[in-house]
Design an enzyme around this catalytic site. Structure first.
Site, PDB file in Angstrom:
ATOM      1  N   GLY A   1       0.836  -1.115   0.024  1.00  0.00           N
ATOM      2  CA  GLY A   1      -0.069  -0.010   0.087  1.00  0.00           C
ATOM      3  C   GLY A   1       0.946   1.150   0.077  1.00  0.00           C
ATOM      4  O   GLY A   1       1.949   1.120   0.438  1.00  0.00           O
TER       5      GLY A   1
ATOM      6  N   HIS B   1      -7.523  36.421 -11.180  1.00  0.00           N
ATOM      7  CA  HIS B   1      -7.112  35.336 -11.585  1.00  0.00           C
ATOM      8  C   HIS B   1      -8.010  33.978 -11.046  1.00  0.00           C
ATOM      9  O   HIS B   1      -8.240  33.058 -11.756  1.00  0.00           O
ATOM     10  CB  HIS B   1      -5.852  35.181 -11.174  1.00  0.00           C
ATOM     11  CG  HIS B   1      -4.941  33.837 -11.474  1.00  0.00           C
ATOM     12  ND1 HIS B   1      -4.142  33.698 -12.511  1.00  0.00           N
ATOM     13  CD2 HIS B   1      -5.140  32.801 -10.875  1.00  0.00           C
ATOM     14  CE1 HIS B   1      -3.654  32.323 -12.540  1.00  0.00           C
ATOM     15  NE2 HIS B   1      -4.295  31.640 -11.446  1.00  0.00           N
ATOM     16  N   GLU B   2      -8.180  34.337  -9.586  1.00  0.00           N
ATOM     17  CA  GLU B   2      -8.875  33.201  -8.971  1.00  0.00           C
ATOM     18  C   GLU B   2     -10.387  33.009  -9.697  1.00  0.00           C
ATOM     19  O   GLU B   2     -11.099  31.788  -9.653  1.00  0.00           O
ATOM     20  CB  GLU B   2      -9.061  33.180  -7.775  1.00  0.00           C
ATOM     21  CG  GLU B   2      -7.465  32.798  -6.933  1.00  0.00           C
ATOM     22  CD  GLU B   2      -6.828  31.727  -7.435  1.00  0.00           C
ATOM     23  OE1 GLU B   2      -7.540  30.626  -7.518  1.00  0.00           O
ATOM     24  OE2 GLU B   2      -5.470  31.893  -7.349  1.00  0.00           O
TER      25      GLU B   2
ATOM     26  N   THR C   1       1.926  -0.676   8.774  1.00  0.00           N
ATOM     27  CA  THR C   1       2.680  -0.717   9.920  1.00  0.00           C
ATOM     28  C   THR C   1       1.376  -0.922  11.061  1.00  0.00           C
ATOM     29  O   THR C   1       1.463  -1.931  12.038  1.00  0.00           O
ATOM     30  CB  THR C   1       3.583   0.066  10.196  1.00  0.00           C
ATOM     31  OG1 THR C   1       4.344   0.398   9.201  1.00  0.00           O
ATOM     32  CG2 THR C   1       4.304  -0.222  11.573  1.00  0.00           C
TER      33      THR C   1
ATOM     34  N   GLY D   1      -1.756   2.590   6.471  1.00  0.00           N
ATOM     35  CA  GLY D   1      -1.893   1.724   7.608  1.00  0.00           C
ATOM     36  C   GLY D   1      -1.197   0.367   7.516  1.00  0.00           C
ATOM     37  O   GLY D   1      -1.746  -0.644   8.368  1.00  0.00           O
TER      38      GLY D   1
HETATM   39  P1  ADP Z   1       2.492   2.821   6.712  1.00  0.00           P
HETATM   40  O1  ADP Z   1       1.300   1.965   5.686  1.00  0.00           O
HETATM   41  O2  ADP Z   1       3.104   3.814   5.836  1.00  0.00           O
HETATM   42  O3  ADP Z   1       3.266   1.654   7.431  1.00  0.00           O
HETATM   43  P2  ADP Z   1       1.314   3.232   9.221  1.00  0.00           P
HETATM   44  O4  ADP Z   1       0.622   2.067   9.546  1.00  0.00           O
HETATM   45  O5  ADP Z   1       2.509   3.898   9.747  1.00  0.00           O
HETATM   46  O6  ADP Z   1       1.421   3.600   7.395  1.00  0.00           O
HETATM   47  O7  ADP Z   1       0.199   4.613   9.211  1.00  0.00           O
HETATM   48  C1  ADP Z   1       0.514   5.887   9.968  1.00  0.00           C
HETATM   49  C2  ADP Z   1      -0.504   6.292  10.723  1.00  0.00           C
HETATM   50  O8  ADP Z   1      -1.853   6.767   9.987  1.00  0.00           O
HETATM   51  C3  ADP Z   1      -1.134   5.394  11.623  1.00  0.00           C
HETATM   52  O9  ADP Z   1      -0.226   5.069  13.063  1.00  0.00           O
HETATM   53  C4  ADP Z   1      -2.412   5.746  11.941  1.00  0.00           C
HETATM   54  O10 ADP Z   1      -2.486   6.612  13.083  1.00  0.00           O
HETATM   55  C5  ADP Z   1      -2.817   6.315  10.626  1.00  0.00           C
HETATM   56  N1  ADP Z   1      -3.777   5.408  10.163  1.00  0.00           N
HETATM   57  C6  ADP Z   1      -3.536   4.742   8.892  1.00  0.00           C
HETATM   58  N2  ADP Z   1      -4.216   4.073   8.194  1.00  0.00           N
HETATM   59  C7  ADP Z   1      -5.384   3.975   9.174  1.00  0.00           C
HETATM   60  C8  ADP Z   1      -6.279   3.400   9.325  1.00  0.00           C
HETATM   61  N3  ADP Z   1      -6.934   2.495   8.246  1.00  0.00           N
HETATM   62  N4  ADP Z   1      -7.410   3.576  10.591  1.00  0.00           N
HETATM   63  C9  ADP Z   1      -6.966   4.250  11.373  1.00  0.00           C
HETATM   64  N5  ADP Z   1      -5.662   4.942  11.296  1.00  0.00           N
HETATM   65  C10 ADP Z   1      -4.990   4.720  10.351  1.00  0.00           C
HETATM   66 ZN    ZN Z   2      -4.113  29.871 -11.180  1.00  0.00          ZN
HETATM   67 MG    MG Z   3       5.023   1.629   7.949  1.00  0.00          MG
END
Ligand code: ADP
Ligand code: ZN
Ligand code: MG
Length: 612
Positions: free
Chosen positions: A203, A425-426, A210, A208
């Site tokens: 992913g 512009h905006e 880790t 998420g």
């Molecule tokens: P990676 O995929 O890079 O390992 P992590 O698992 O470290 O990402 O996610 C980083 C942080 O994002 C987590 O510690 C959590 O707080 C948040 N997070 C990511 N996905 C979720 C999810 N599905 N539900 C809740 N929190 C999430």
């Molecule tokens: Zn612009």
């Molecule tokens: Mg990670």
């Protein structure tokens, strides 16, 4: 090491000084009385000058009639009366003296003997011991290089469960099954099913991976070992393979167990592609991982979990059946998941009544779980900054933009003229967006500078999008041109403020032609093969696999897309000049327009959105 040694010696000397100081106080009285000879003592007793004699060991403390003190020394073994008599003290004179013989208290006696003799020996011993110990840890460290820094399950203090992970339904199901394999292998083996060896979590960063692995650790109730692949190859060359061996061995000993290798792409890159020839550290580590995975027999109940955000660069050998044969894909969260993730991260935060997570979720397509967690945190900081006791919706919406574009820069001084240019512009972007059927609705227009942008128009898709169509792209290009065209028609001049729009438009147009096959003349094929430099993991070069003639055609087609977008934007701005004026003037006055205000302002102009 020598630095440490000196420090230690310094400490020892210091302690020694302190000790001797303390003992000297304990053993000897502060004001040192005069020492007299036994002969003199005899004379004093006989002349009746002595009031009291205290004997302790060989020490004699004498108190004279005039209250002054003195000391004397006798032979250790001899009795005091005996000695005095031998020296010629008369019986009667002795009777007038208060004679006390104190048995020397044990510790005083021993301290008196031991401290002067043993302490130096002890100290020397201590110094040697420290030197040896230091030398030894040095040696041990050298032997420890090959040991993995494998950590058992803990993963920090708090326990994460599946309920703490929002969304990711399929991924969770898959992992629940894996845990089930470990707990109840027979159920599967009876049916002839093989226990999976490796599960690869794939992913984008922050989705998420880790977190999910931690949840598996929290739910599975089997030992869970955790190592980051980069730790295999830390610091010293040549330890990766032995660390790998060690990690797998530890997990096997604890089986049934889960071994989690985070960021496996750090070692799992395709072999023979990195720098340093075909024999570098990473390759050896990878080879060892392959060997270990193969070495598991079917009875070994160890499942290896690994995480990566670059499955495309992993060595194919890793993905072969029998190794990481299961892949669990973690997608970016969709609308509902985003709402769930926000709720999870809002749990310990005080919220105002107006918080609407659905609205925030709608504004955050493309945000990862980590982005959303960050967003909630930014919201809390925002509330604290304003000394509020709870978070309100405004804090969250502000944070969305902050995460997207960087912090607001209200203080950036701009002249009234620049402000006017930015407003037109905006307004140009916004009016063109509102006039095209296939464009995303405008959520916000502002001329407050944020990050690098002078102002911005926030458009967001109504629903989650996985595919995009040519007409959407064409509309998008026209909206990008909107700012440029508005400046030109209003002021007859153009500013550098549009340069980023033009750059993005050109890149998008090139993609339409060379990647998506959306050009009529060149037809449905792609041009140029992008090569990746493996050790950087990034696209760095696009190989030109077409002729110069085609290159010219590509340029022509890009120009056509841009030209068409420009004409479209110009047509809209010309017909909606009044609307543009209205929006720009309101922006100058209010600086920011939210979605509802914006569309309300446009109502009188009865814009009928064009199809592209
Ligand atoms: P990676 O995929 O890079 O390992 P992590 O698992 O470290 O990402 O996610 C980083 C942080 O994002 C987590 O510690 C959590 O707080 C948040 N997070 C990511 N996905 C979720 C999810 N599905 N539900 C809740 N929190 C999430
Ligand atoms: Zn612009
Ligand atoms: Mg990670």
């Amino acid at each position: 090491m020598s630095k440490n040694l000196y420090k230690n010696i310094l400490w020892i000397v210091l302690t020694f000084i302190i000790f001797s100081f303390v003992f000297s106080f304990l053993i000897e009285p502060t004001a040192k009385p005069k020492e007299i000879s036994m002969g003199e003592l005899t004379r004093k007793i006989n002349s009746g000058e002595v009031n009291q004699i205290k004997v302790s060991g060989d020490e004699i403390k004498i108190e004279l009639k005039d209250k002054s003190q003195a000391t004397a020394k006798k032979e250790n073994e001899a009795g005091i009366t005996e000695t005095l008599k031998n020296l010629g003290v008369s019986e009667t004179a002795l009777q007038n003296v208060d004679l006390k013989v104190e048995s020397q208290s044990g510790w005083q006696f021993w301290a008196g003997i031991l401290i002067p003799t043993l302490l130096p020996i002890l100290i020397i011993g201590l110094i040697f011991w420290m030197m040896f110990r230091q030398a030894k840890t040095g040696v041990n460290q050298a032997f420890n290089f090959g040991r993995s820094n494998l950590r058992l399950s803990t993963f920090g203090k708090e326990k994460i469960l599946f309920k703490d992970v929002a969304g990711l339904k399929e991924a969770k199901e898959e992992l629940v099954e894996v845990v089930e394999f470990l707990k109840n292998p027979k159920k599967f083996q009876d049916l002839g099913a093989k226990i999976p060896r490796g599960v690869l979590l794939v992913g984008l960063p922050g989705t998420g991976k880790t977190l999910l692995a931690r949840a598996v650790a929290g739910e599975s109730n089997v030992p869970f070992f955790h190592i980051s692949a980069s730790e295999f190859v830390e610091m010293f060359v040549g330890v990766g393979a032995s660390r790998t061996r060690d990690a797998f061995l530890t997990a096997k000993k604890a089986s049934p167990a889960i071994l989690f290798i985070d960021e496996i792409d750090a070692v799992g890159r395709q072999r023979g592609a990195g720098l340093g020839g075909g024999n570098d550290e990473r390759e050896q580590t990878l080879n060892q991982i392959l060997v270990e995975l193969d070495g598991f027999d079917r009875e070994t109940r160890v499942i290896v979990l690994a995480a990566t955000n670059r499955p495309d660069i992993l060595d194919p050998a890793l993905l072969r059946p029998g190794r990481f044969d299961r892949r669990v894909i973690l997608d970016l969260p969709d609308l509902n998941d985003r709402e769930e993730i926000l709720k999870i991260h809002a749990q310990e935060k005080p919220l105002g009544k107006d918080i609407d997570f659905k609205k925030v979720a709608q504004r955050t397509p493309g945000f990862s779980g980590a982005d959303l967690a960050n967003l909630m945190n930014e919201g809390a900081i925002q509330a604290a900054r304003q000394n509020r006791k709870f978070i309100i919706q405004e804090d969250l919406l502000e944070s969305v933009e902050k995460v997207l574009l960087g912090p607001e820069r209200r203080s950036r001084a701009i002249s009234p003229k620049e402000k006017e240019i930015t407003a037109y512009h905006e307004a140009g972007h916004a009016v063109v967006a509102a006039s095209l059927k296939n464009s995303d609705p405008v959520h916000k227009v502002t001329i407050i500078s944020r990050g690098l942008a002078g102002g911005y128009t926030l458009k967001l898709p109504i629903e989650e999008r996985h595919l995009r169509t040519k007409s959407q792209f064409v509309s998008e290009l026209a909206v990008m041109m909107g700012g440029f065209v508005a400046e030109k028609t209003t002021f007859g001049d153009i500013s550098t403020g549009a340069s980023n729009d033009l750059k993005e438009a050109s890149e998008l147009a090139r993609k339409l032609v060379t990647k998506y096959g959306m050009s009529e003349t060149l037809g449905p094929r792609t041009f140029g093969s992008t090569e990746e430099l493996i050790f950087l993991g990034r696209e760095i070069a696009t190989e030109k696999n077409y002729s110069e003639k085609t290159a010219m055609k590509i340029d022509e087609e890009i120009a056509k897309f841009i030209g068409h977008a420009y004409d479209l934007a110009q047509k809209i701005i010309k017909t909606q000049k009044k609307a543009l004026e209205k929006i720009a003037q309101t922006l100058l006055e209010k600086e920011t327009l939210e979605q509802d205000d914006f569309y309300n302002l446009l109502k009188p102009f009865k814009i009928r959105p064009l199809a592209t």
